[in-house]
Motif scaffolding. Structure first.
Motif, PDB file in Angstrom:
ATOM      1  N   ALA A  70     -26.578  23.934 -22.424  1.00 23.08           N
ATOM      2  CA  ALA A  70     -27.103  23.222 -21.253  1.00 23.08           C
ATOM      3  C   ALA A  70     -28.588  23.485 -21.047  1.00 23.08           C
ATOM      4  O   ALA A  70     -29.291  22.661 -20.465  1.00 23.08           O
ATOM      5  N   LYS A 122     -10.896  22.093 -13.056  1.00 27.51           N
ATOM      6  CA  LYS A 122     -11.545  20.917 -13.631  1.00 27.51           C
ATOM      7  C   LYS A 122     -11.665  21.095 -15.141  1.00 27.51           C
ATOM      8  O   LYS A 122     -11.876  22.210 -15.634  1.00 27.51           O
ATOM      9  N   ASP A 124     -13.015  21.353 -18.756  1.00 29.34           N
ATOM     10  CA  ASP A 124     -14.267  21.768 -19.402  1.00 29.34           C
ATOM     11  C   ASP A 124     -14.343  21.294 -20.847  1.00 29.34           C
ATOM     12  O   ASP A 124     -15.445  21.191 -21.412  1.00 29.34           O
ATOM     13  N   SER A 196     -24.381  13.008 -22.929  1.00 30.62           N
ATOM     14  CA  SER A 196     -24.606  13.562 -21.601  1.00 30.62           C
ATOM     15  C   SER A 196     -23.498  13.140 -20.637  1.00 30.62           C
ATOM     16  O   SER A 196     -23.143  11.964 -20.545  1.00 30.62           O
ATOM     17  N   GLY A 197     -22.922  14.122 -19.949  1.00 33.28           N
ATOM     18  CA  GLY A 197     -21.878  13.849 -18.977  1.00 33.28           C
ATOM     19  C   GLY A 197     -20.480  13.735 -19.555  1.00 33.28           C
ATOM     20  O   GLY A 197     -19.515  13.558 -18.798  1.00 33.28           O
ATOM     21  N   GLN A 198     -20.358  13.827 -20.872  1.00 36.12           N
ATOM     22  CA  GLN A 198     -19.055  13.701 -21.514  1.00 36.12           C
ATOM     23  C   GLN A 198     -18.479  15.077 -21.860  1.00 36.12           C
ATOM     24  O   GLN A 198     -19.220  16.028 -22.114  1.00 36.12           O
ATOM     25  N   LEU A 199     -17.150  15.175 -21.869  1.00 36.81           N
ATOM     26  CA  LEU A 199     -16.511  16.413 -22.272  1.00 36.81           C
ATOM     27  C   LEU A 199     -16.694  16.641 -23.773  1.00 36.81           C
ATOM     28  O   LEU A 199     -16.651  15.684 -24.549  1.00 36.81           O
TER      29      LEU A 199
END
Length: 211
Positions: A70, A122, A124, A196-199
């Motif tokens: 990240a 949630k 990950d 981006s934003g995807q598992l």
């Protein structure tokens, strides 16, 4: 004179024939089959001795891999992953998953479980459980595999597919398929850098669900 010259040529050819070696079509076919590339065998030959030990050594808890990626993708890749030097190949990361299933999709051939590894309920990471597995993450995570050692792009692609075949045949096909949500999951595998934003989509080399 012309007839004599022709006769001389035919005579020379007749003497040359015993020295020639004719290979029957069947023999040629057998030789070709014996030397043909067998991607399933190529994967099987290195699986226990090289692939799994390498993944175990390079893999880290996925929450650690994600945290570093990240803020520093290249740093995370150098520490926990690999990418081919040729072309613009993306990083492929190696990670260990230890968590709980919070969602499942088992009706599709490309089945998966979404796993929570930090206790916030949630997802990950999404872990493939087959039988269809997209991509070639396991092949692409190995630094001792070189595209240039293969004859062509077809062999390279077949080799990558055989990793998925082996995982499904020896591992994923034996997993439970019902009521997986809430069950414990432990896995070791690889995943390509997600959008981006995807598992992250992890392909396991080892996995247990429940038990």
């Amino acid at each position: 004179m012309h007839i004599r010259a022709v006769a001389m040529i035919l005579l020379a050819a007749a003497f040359a024939l015993p020295g020639c070696k004719f290979v029957k079509t069947a023999d040629q076919a057998r030789n070709a089959a014996a030397n043909a590339f067998d991607p399933d065998k190529a994967v099987a030959d290195i699986w226990d001795s090289k692939v799994v030990p390498y993944l175990e050594t390079r893999g880290a808890p996925i929450k650690d891999v994600l945290a570093l990626a990240a803020i520093d993708v290249d740093g995370a890749g150098q520490k926990y992953g690999y990418k081919a030097k040729q072309g613009n190949a993306p990083w492929t990361f190696i990670a260990k998953v230890d968590g709980v299933v919070v969602a499942e999709e088992t009706k599709s051939r490309a089945a998966y479980v979404d796993v929570d590894v930090d206790g916030d309920a949630k997802a990950d990471v999404r872990v493939s459980i087959g039988p269809a597995i997209r991509g070639t993450a396991l092949r692409d995570s190995l630094d001792f595999i070189d595209f240039n050692s293969f004859k062509n792009q077809i062999e390279w692609a077949q080799f990558g597919k055989s990793f998925n075949t082996r995982v499904n045949d020896t591992l994923l096909s034996k997993l439970p398929r019902e009521n997986l949500t809430g069950k414990k999951v432990q896995a070791l595998g690889a995943y390509p850098l997600p959008a981006s934003g995807q598992l992250p989509q992890l392909v396991p080399a080892t996995i247990t669900i429940g038990g």
